[in-house]
Design a protein around this motif. Sequence first.
Motif, PDB file in Angstrom:
ATOM      1  N   GLU A 253      -9.584  -6.215   4.842  1.00 18.43           N
ATOM      2  CA  GLU A 253      -8.331  -5.812   4.186  1.00 18.43           C
ATOM      3  C   GLU A 253      -8.500  -5.479   2.715  1.00 18.43           C
ATOM      4  O   GLU A 253      -7.583  -4.930   2.088  1.00 18.43           O
ATOM      5  CB  GLU A 253      -7.270  -6.912   4.336  1.00 18.43           C
ATOM      6  N   GLY A 254      -9.663  -5.808   2.139  1.00 17.11           N
ATOM      7  CA  GLY A 254      -9.859  -5.522   0.724  1.00 17.11           C
ATOM      8  C   GLY A 254     -10.403  -6.727  -0.011  1.00 17.11           C
ATOM      9  O   GLY A 254     -11.061  -7.587   0.576  1.00 17.11           O
ATOM     10  N   ASP A 255     -10.118  -6.791  -1.313  1.00 15.57           N
ATOM     11  CA  ASP A 255     -10.640  -7.899  -2.116  1.00 15.57           C
ATOM     12  C   ASP A 255      -9.796  -9.157  -1.924  1.00 15.57           C
ATOM     13  O   ASP A 255      -8.861  -9.184  -1.114  1.00 15.57           O
ATOM     14  CB  ASP A 255     -10.758  -7.496  -3.589  1.00 15.57           C
ATOM     15  N   VAL A 256     -10.110 -10.199  -2.690  1.00 12.55           N
ATOM     16  CA  VAL A 256      -9.414 -11.476  -2.511  1.00 12.55           C
ATOM     17  C   VAL A 256      -7.942 -11.362  -2.909  1.00 12.55           C
ATOM     18  O   VAL A 256      -7.080 -12.006  -2.311  1.00 12.55           O
ATOM     19  CB  VAL A 256     -10.112 -12.595  -3.317  1.00 12.55           C
ATOM     20  N   HIS A 259      -6.173  -9.852  -0.025  1.00 10.38           N
ATOM     21  CA  HIS A 259      -6.035 -10.890   0.998  1.00 10.38           C
ATOM     22  C   HIS A 259      -4.856 -11.808   0.686  1.00 10.38           C
ATOM     23  O   HIS A 259      -4.088 -12.187   1.583  1.00 10.38           O
ATOM     24  CB  HIS A 259      -7.326 -11.712   1.083  1.00 10.38           C
ATOM     25  N   THR A 260      -4.707 -12.164  -0.584  1.00 12.41           N
ATOM     26  CA  THR A 260      -3.601 -13.041  -0.983  1.00 12.41           C
ATOM     27  C   THR A 260      -2.261 -12.366  -0.748  1.00 12.41           C
ATOM     28  O   THR A 260      -1.311 -12.995  -0.260  1.00 12.41           O
ATOM     29  CB  THR A 260      -3.753 -13.441  -2.468  1.00 12.41           C
ATOM     30  N   VAL A 261      -2.163 -11.087  -1.090  1.00 13.10           N
ATOM     31  CA  VAL A 261      -0.933 -10.335  -0.838  1.00 13.10           C
ATOM     32  C   VAL A 261      -0.628 -10.321   0.656  1.00 13.10           C
ATOM     33  O   VAL A 261       0.505 -10.564   1.083  1.00 13.10           O
ATOM     34  CB  VAL A 261      -1.038  -8.901  -1.395  1.00 13.10           C
ATOM     35  N   ARG A 262      -1.642 -10.051   1.477  1.00 16.35           N
ATOM     36  CA  ARG A 262      -1.442 -10.018   2.923  1.00 16.35           C
ATOM     37  C   ARG A 262      -1.014 -11.385   3.449  1.00 16.35           C
ATOM     38  O   ARG A 262      -0.186 -11.486   4.369  1.00 16.35           O
ATOM     39  CB  ARG A 262      -2.737  -9.585   3.618  1.00 16.35           C
TER      40      ARG A 262
END
Length: 320
Positions: A253-256, A259-262
Amino acid sequence: MKTNVLLELPSTNRARRAVQIIEKLRAAGYVSYLAGGSVRDVLLARTPKDYDIATEAKPEDVERLFAETVPIGRQFGIVLVVERGHAYEVATFRGEEGYSDRRRPDTVFWTSPERDAARRDFTVNALFYDPLNRQVIDFVQGVVDLEAKLIRFVGDPNERVNEDPLRMLRAVRLKNSLGFQYDGPTYQAIAKHAALIRHISSERILTELDRMWGDPTRAASLAELAELGLLAEILPEIAALRGVPQPYMYHQEGDVFDHTVRALETLPKRAPTFMVWAVLFHDAGKSTTISYPIEPGERIRYDRHKTVGAEMARAAGVRI
């Protein structure tokens, strides 16, 4: 200006009592309207949480007319009128000058509805409604911005931000909560002055963040706080996650930060704020514990990131 926008207030006791307060003020000779967010919400077919009233009656006039009042901000013309256990904020039309503490005006004076509208934050929050004549009073093109789904500062956006930088956080929350866009100069002013949020007390910032996290659009708001530069000022631990890579075999999904947003997006719409804060910091330690592979077959690692993240969360809790 008065518009002929058809507006029907909800048929609730709270709305009816707000109108009754206005009727009593008008009977005593004082121009009085519903004001602010309640007008905006009704125009958007939303049920307001509160009904605020703006009037030319001074605080002492309001206290004389109503049996139960609470002077919560008398110096700013604000009195609570309590009717059958429900409190209504009644504020005198006022103008303001000088914001040396970037929160409260140095000078307050009683004025006209038009001048009162001009000192408010966003055009969509600067509308009045005359429930007796069923007219919306709009001095700032707030109705136009509602129709265009725009969040726009009233007047000069740089002045509005300098007066009270907390308005930048409110803009982010309101824009996402309503599903609107920013007016160009409004967006530019926030991005330009993001560092001014440092002048705001931690208590006020925390209150605004908790309101933001309490809304189902919290993930979008977090992403925009980072984009506008506000996140680096108020939650640098979370802003530091931007650009921190993840093992691709586990995270595509991308960077950390992505990931937090997701992760926030997976929470229930009405998740309690403590849960939001927990998700927000669950990988915070990865920014300082990352180690890159040095041999084929190894992966990116973050040894002790949970412990470090917990320490970061505690420190942030003390700070804000």
